[in-house]
Scaffold this active site. Structure first.
Site, PDB file in Angstrom:
ATOM      1  N   CYS A 174      14.104 -36.060 -23.676  1.00 63.18           N
ATOM      2  CA  CYS A 174      14.193 -36.220 -25.370  1.00 63.18           C
ATOM      3  C   CYS A 174      15.288 -37.118 -25.762  1.00 63.18           C
ATOM      4  O   CYS A 174      15.382 -37.394 -26.932  1.00 63.18           O
ATOM      5  CB  CYS A 174      14.603 -34.996 -25.801  1.00 63.18           C
ATOM      6  SG  CYS A 174      13.041 -33.672 -25.581  1.00 63.18           S
ATOM      7  N   HIS A 314      20.654 -35.134 -33.467  1.00 60.51           N
ATOM      8  CA  HIS A 314      19.557 -34.940 -32.561  1.00 60.51           C
ATOM      9  C   HIS A 314      18.738 -33.606 -33.231  1.00 60.51           C
ATOM     10  O   HIS A 314      17.418 -33.702 -33.390  1.00 60.51           O
ATOM     11  CB  HIS A 314      19.951 -34.320 -31.224  1.00 60.51           C
ATOM     12  CG  HIS A 314      18.768 -34.177 -30.285  1.00 60.51           C
ATOM     13  ND1 HIS A 314      17.866 -35.175 -30.031  1.00 60.51           N
ATOM     14  CD2 HIS A 314      18.433 -32.996 -29.544  1.00 60.51           C
ATOM     15  CE1 HIS A 314      17.109 -34.774 -29.179  1.00 60.51           C
ATOM     16  NE2 HIS A 314      17.447 -33.574 -28.695  1.00 60.51           N
ATOM     17  N   GLU A 325      25.412 -28.862 -30.762  1.00 60.70           N
ATOM     18  CA  GLU A 325      25.551 -30.406 -31.338  1.00 60.70           C
ATOM     19  C   GLU A 325      26.465 -30.349 -32.447  1.00 60.70           C
ATOM     20  O   GLU A 325      27.662 -31.130 -32.345  1.00 60.70           O
ATOM     21  CB  GLU A 325      24.215 -30.809 -31.931  1.00 60.70           C
ATOM     22  CG  GLU A 325      24.475 -32.171 -32.518  1.00 60.70           C
ATOM     23  CD  GLU A 325      23.151 -32.970 -32.991  1.00 60.70           C
ATOM     24  OE1 GLU A 325      21.949 -32.298 -33.044  1.00 60.70           O
ATOM     25  OE2 GLU A 325      22.971 -34.095 -32.986  1.00 60.70           O
ATOM     26  N   LYS A 346      14.003 -34.602 -37.888  1.00 61.89           N
ATOM     27  CA  LYS A 346      12.979 -33.623 -37.391  1.00 61.89           C
ATOM     28  C   LYS A 346      12.873 -32.578 -38.134  1.00 61.89           C
ATOM     29  O   LYS A 346      11.600 -31.872 -37.891  1.00 61.89           O
ATOM     30  CB  LYS A 346      13.615 -33.317 -35.889  1.00 61.89           C
ATOM     31  CG  LYS A 346      13.840 -34.278 -34.864  1.00 61.89           C
ATOM     32  CD  LYS A 346      14.224 -33.475 -33.239  1.00 61.89           C
ATOM     33  CE  LYS A 346      14.414 -34.791 -32.354  1.00 61.89           C
ATOM     34  NZ  LYS A 346      15.826 -35.356 -32.490  1.00 61.89           N
ATOM     35  N   HIS A 351       9.791 -33.043 -33.629  1.00 62.30           N
ATOM     36  CA  HIS A 351      10.440 -33.547 -32.541  1.00 62.30           C
ATOM     37  C   HIS A 351       9.613 -34.420 -31.875  1.00 62.30           C
ATOM     38  O   HIS A 351       8.632 -33.917 -30.837  1.00 62.30           O
ATOM     39  CB  HIS A 351      11.014 -32.687 -31.467  1.00 62.30           C
ATOM     40  CG  HIS A 351      11.865 -32.908 -30.437  1.00 62.30           C
ATOM     41  ND1 HIS A 351      12.098 -34.233 -30.220  1.00 62.30           N
ATOM     42  CD2 HIS A 351      12.628 -32.280 -29.470  1.00 62.30           C
ATOM     43  CE1 HIS A 351      12.835 -34.504 -29.040  1.00 62.30           C
ATOM     44  NE2 HIS A 351      13.243 -33.035 -28.864  1.00 62.30           N
ATOM     45  N   PHE A 410      16.699 -32.390 -21.821  1.00 68.01           N
ATOM     46  CA  PHE A 410      16.490 -31.440 -20.478  1.00 68.01           C
ATOM     47  C   PHE A 410      16.820 -32.332 -19.438  1.00 68.01           C
ATOM     48  O   PHE A 410      16.909 -33.614 -19.453  1.00 68.01           O
ATOM     49  CB  PHE A 410      15.070 -30.871 -20.465  1.00 68.01           C
ATOM     50  CG  PHE A 410      14.561 -30.094 -21.288  1.00 68.01           C
ATOM     51  CD1 PHE A 410      15.349 -29.309 -21.991  1.00 68.01           C
ATOM     52  CD2 PHE A 410      13.284 -29.378 -21.162  1.00 68.01           C
ATOM     53  CE1 PHE A 410      14.999 -28.372 -22.765  1.00 68.01           C
ATOM     54  CE2 PHE A 410      12.917 -28.466 -21.806  1.00 68.01           C
ATOM     55  CZ  PHE A 410      13.621 -27.804 -22.701  1.00 68.01           C
TER      56      PHE A 410
END
Lengths: 426, 374
Positions: A174, A314, A325, A346, A351, A410
């Site tokens: 991502c 993010h 975050e 997002k 996303h 990830f």
């Protein structure tokens, strides 16, 4: 103004931007919707959703490709974004004077193709891969080899724009879109190329991709009100919403861009990254890798935390990401974090996975260029554990000179970029 | 610009485990171990059985990985050992990682069951949803994601500078080595772990290459000799990782370089007759190559293999030419690293002064790497 940064490297200017998302085709349409607080999330129409826990996504349904599959859609989204970006830069459409770095989703053959092979095999009993292999040997499916190998999207984009050298296809999950930009920045700083076309693209909302994320309990299941499902930083956030998108940036050695009279839209001033060996899907509990990535990006940009005016988060809307975050940003920015605007694109776009870092880079530069901060929508139930100024629900006008854009993924991926209207001290 | 040297190599394949084993196999010249039965009529070169515990101590980690990731993790561990870096947590904490990867394997029984059921399903879309929801193992996704080999190396070995995963078949290998070398040479970073892994014993990858007509379907034959009978590649299971660092950095920590990477060149010719031969000449010129040893990544695919052979006659007259495909099979994303590993090993042994490693993609992408004495 010096055209080298404080470390003596060439400054990296952005001279072209393009994007396509569920909010609109083109950077201006997307930006208008994003600053109006509109959501691009809707019920999935592309395939039946009976039996699924999540039935919503930010798919791009206005773009048609044949055969319909992730690599074809991802290629098309990359082309659309790159056409817009290259056009804005004024560089050649057919002979782009630089390298291509493109973040592409991992592709593989999809169910319609497996079914076609199964049928062509003539097997009427239990189907195994032996039957599919037999059908493959007929030579009737030759084009699918090219379609479903990993380098093809990049190759076709390289062909279309005539980029130089061997194109690089990459994945950092991502944070891939941000990594594509980082690779371009590094190549320009090393003097290998005067220009780079950096792209992130993802058109992979299909049943199996959705189900894979669903089985990891990563997706929001609040299907009743699709537009309200992505709720970054809210107490009732319950997962991310998959989206599709493509974004492209033309990066140039600022000196060369200036010399040819190009309009400079902003600069990529800093890049930071740090690996995390804690867990496959979760970040280190102390947030150190993300903290180090942010600090490295600031250091690389020659900025201190006080210089940052806005953080493009993010902000996935998963319980884990948003908490981590917020914690990482607070560790870097200290008390100021309570009043430093941070918002998540997002909340509206969903996303876009492989594309997200690039889409959000374009939006970060639009924020600088227009002096308008897009909101985090669906912020109705604040999370007391995350006391941030998330620019709730409504866009805000502000003078924004420096933006930090975060991307996490990830596999321990943490990539942060710093954009600026001008380098510090210019 | 700083010199870039190789200080550690980890390799596993059908030939066995470790650089010495591979060099011995290369010197022995025997045909590689081939399994012609498992995927008949497609031969594959299966990886040698490994004691996973030796490089992946936790069973819980092993369970989270499919074979391609385990092969890669294992080889990465061997490379770190060879470089004397395994026990230096601080060094691994700033070591950069570039992995060249495709994607992971599928659950073949689930796929077959779904395809069988889809034919009779009243509502195929709903049937597919229900079966995938109930039959897919949640953790399989993490064994499939391209960047999760890098993620596993970070977890298992603590290599956490930062990782990037390059995709794009053979080209991803050459370009990973190229970018790592440039980042070290320019002073951006000091030390890298670069590598790739491939599991050939997978019907889904055989399927992709069989659709394209790229597979050799007869008993093993050396890559240069397949052309007259149509050509084709034999996929090999294996992995290869390299530790690269600046000469100064290696010296400062007392690591002994095996060889230097004097240059890496890659390009993308728009393939037509003659373009591979032309590309190799161009890459060789770009590198200023004068090799007395060639490690060729030739696939055995008809046309491009003959073109490479013709180019090598001009580029490296009199040089010893080995094909990595004849030792380990075609390991796709790990092809270029494998050639570099063998070249570095032979140069370190004193068997050659300068080696050229070639990586001609089965479908696209041309690359070459110049290896010189440390």
């Amino acid at each position: 103004m010096a055209l080298r940064d404080t470390k003596g490297r060439p400054l990296v200017a952005v001279t072209g931007m393009g994007t396509v998302t569920s909010l609109g085709q083109g950077r201006d349409d997307t930006w208008a919707a994003l600053t109006a607080g509109k959501s691009g999330i809707h019920r999935i129409e592309r395939f039946p959703t009976e039996g699924l826990r999540t039935t919503i996504a930010g798919t791009i349904d206005s773009v048609d490709v044949e055969p319909f599959c992730a690599p074809m859609l991802s290629e098309r989204l990359a082309m659309l974004a790159a056409e817009e970006a290259v056009a804005q830069s004024g560089l050649s459409h057919e002979s782009f004077p630089g390298a291509l770095f493109i973040a592409v989703p991992p592709v593989e053959m999809e169910w319609p193709q497996r079914e076609a092979l199964a049928e062509a095999s003539g097997q009427t009993g239990e189907i195994t891969y032996k039957d599919l292999l037999k059908a493959a040997g007929t030579g009737r499916f030759k084009a699918w080899h090219d379609l479903f190998i990993f380098g093809t999207v990049a190759d076709r984009v390289a062909d279309r724009f005539g980029t130089r050298g061997s194109p690089i296809s990459l994945s950092t999950a991502c944070s891939s879109g941000a990594t594509a930009i980082q690779l371009g920045v590094e190549a320009i700083r090393r003097g290998e190329t005067d220009a780079a076309l950096c792209i992130g693209t993802d058109g992979s909302v299909n049943p199996e991709s959705l189900i894979r994320f669903s089985l990891l309990s990563a997706l929001s299941t609040q299907n009743e009100n699709p537009e309200g499902a992505s709720k970054p930083f809210s107490k009732n956030r319950d997962g991310f919403v998959m989206g599709e998108g493509g974004a492209a940036l033309v990066l140039e050695d600022a000196e060369k861009a200036r010399a040819r009279g190009a309009r400079i839209l902003g600069y990529v001033l800093g890049c930071g990254e740090k690996g995390d060996g804690f867990h496959r899907t979760r970040s280190s509990p102390d947030g150190m890798p993300a903290i180090m990535a942010i600090r490295q990006a600031l250091e690389d940009a020659g900025l201190s935390p006080e210089d940052i005016d806005y953080i493009n988060a993010h902000g996935t809307s998963t319980p884990e990401n948003d908490k981590m975050e917020a914690m990482s940003c607070t560790a870097v920015f200290g008390e100021r974090m309570a009043s430093l605007p941070i918002s998540s694109n997002k909340s509206m776009i969903g996303h876009t996975l492989t594309a997200a870092g690039a889409v959000e880079a374009v939006m970060s530069l639009m924020t600088i260029g227009t002096g308008r901060i897009p909101p985090t929508i669906n912020y109705q139930v604040p999370d007391p554990a995350i006391p941030l100024d998330v620019v709730p629900n409504v866009a805000r006008d502000a003078r924004v000179s420096y933006v930090l854009s975060n991307s996490f993924g990830f596999g321990g991926q943490n990539t942060c970029l710093v954009f600026g209207a001008d380098p510090k001290g210019a | 610009m700083r010199d870039v040297v190789i200080t550690g190599i980890g390799i596993v394949s059908c030939a066995g485990e470790g650089l010495e084993t591979h060099l011995a196999a290369l010197a022995g010249g025997a045909a590689p171990r081939t399994d012609t039965a498992a995927f008949e009529p497609f031969p594959v070169h299966p990886a040698t059985p490994l004691e996973w515990d030796r490089q992946i101590p936790k069973k819980s980690d092993q369970r989270q990985m499919e074979p391609w990731q385990k092969l890669g993790c294992y080889a990465a561990g061997l490379a770190l050992d060879a470089a004397g870096a395994k026990d230096d947590a601080a060094l691994k904490g700033r070591m950069q990682l570039i992995v060249s990867a495709g994607g992971g394997e599928r659950d073949y029984a689930v796929d077959g069951g779904i395809l069988t059921g889809l034919r009779k399903a009243d509502n195929p879309g709903v049937f597919l949803n229900e079966r995938l929801m109930s039959d897919l193992r949640p953790t399989l996704f993490l064994a499939q994601l391209s960047n999760l080999l890098a993620g596993n190396i970070s977890i298992v070995h603590g290599v956490t500078g930062a990782s990037r995963t390059f995709m794009g078949e053979e080209s991803s290998g050459v370009d990973a080595i190229r970018i790592a070398r440039e980042r070290i040479a320019s002073g951006q970073d000091d030390i890298f772990l670069v590598g790739g892994a491939y599991n050939a014993e997978r019907p889904d990858v055989l399927l992709i290459y069989e659709m394209g007509g790229f597979l050799w379907k007869q008993p093993y034959r050396p890559v240069w000799k397949r052309g007259p009978e149509g050509g084709g590649m034999i996929l090999g299971s294996g992995a290869c990782f390299l530790v690269l660092e600046s000469r100064e950095h290696a010296a400062s920590r007392g690591a002994k370089p095996l060889a230097a990477i004097a240059g890496v060149a890659s390009d993308r010719s728009r393939r037509k007759a003659g373009s591979v031969e032309g590309a190799l000449h161009g890459l060789s010129r770009q590198l200023g190559a004068k090799p007395d040893l060639v490690l060729s990544g030739a696939t055995g695919v008809k046309g491009i293999t003959e073109e490479e052979q013709a180019a090598l006659k001009d580029i490296a007259p009199g040089a010893t030419i080995h094909a990595t495909g004849d030792l380990v099979g075609h390991t796709m994303e790990a092809q270029a690293h494998t050639g570099v590993a063998l070249a570095a090993g032979l140069v370190a042994q004193g068997g050659a002064n300068e080696a050229l490693v070639t990586s001609i993609g089965h479908w696209r992408g041309e690359g070459a790497i110049r290896i010189t004495r440390a």
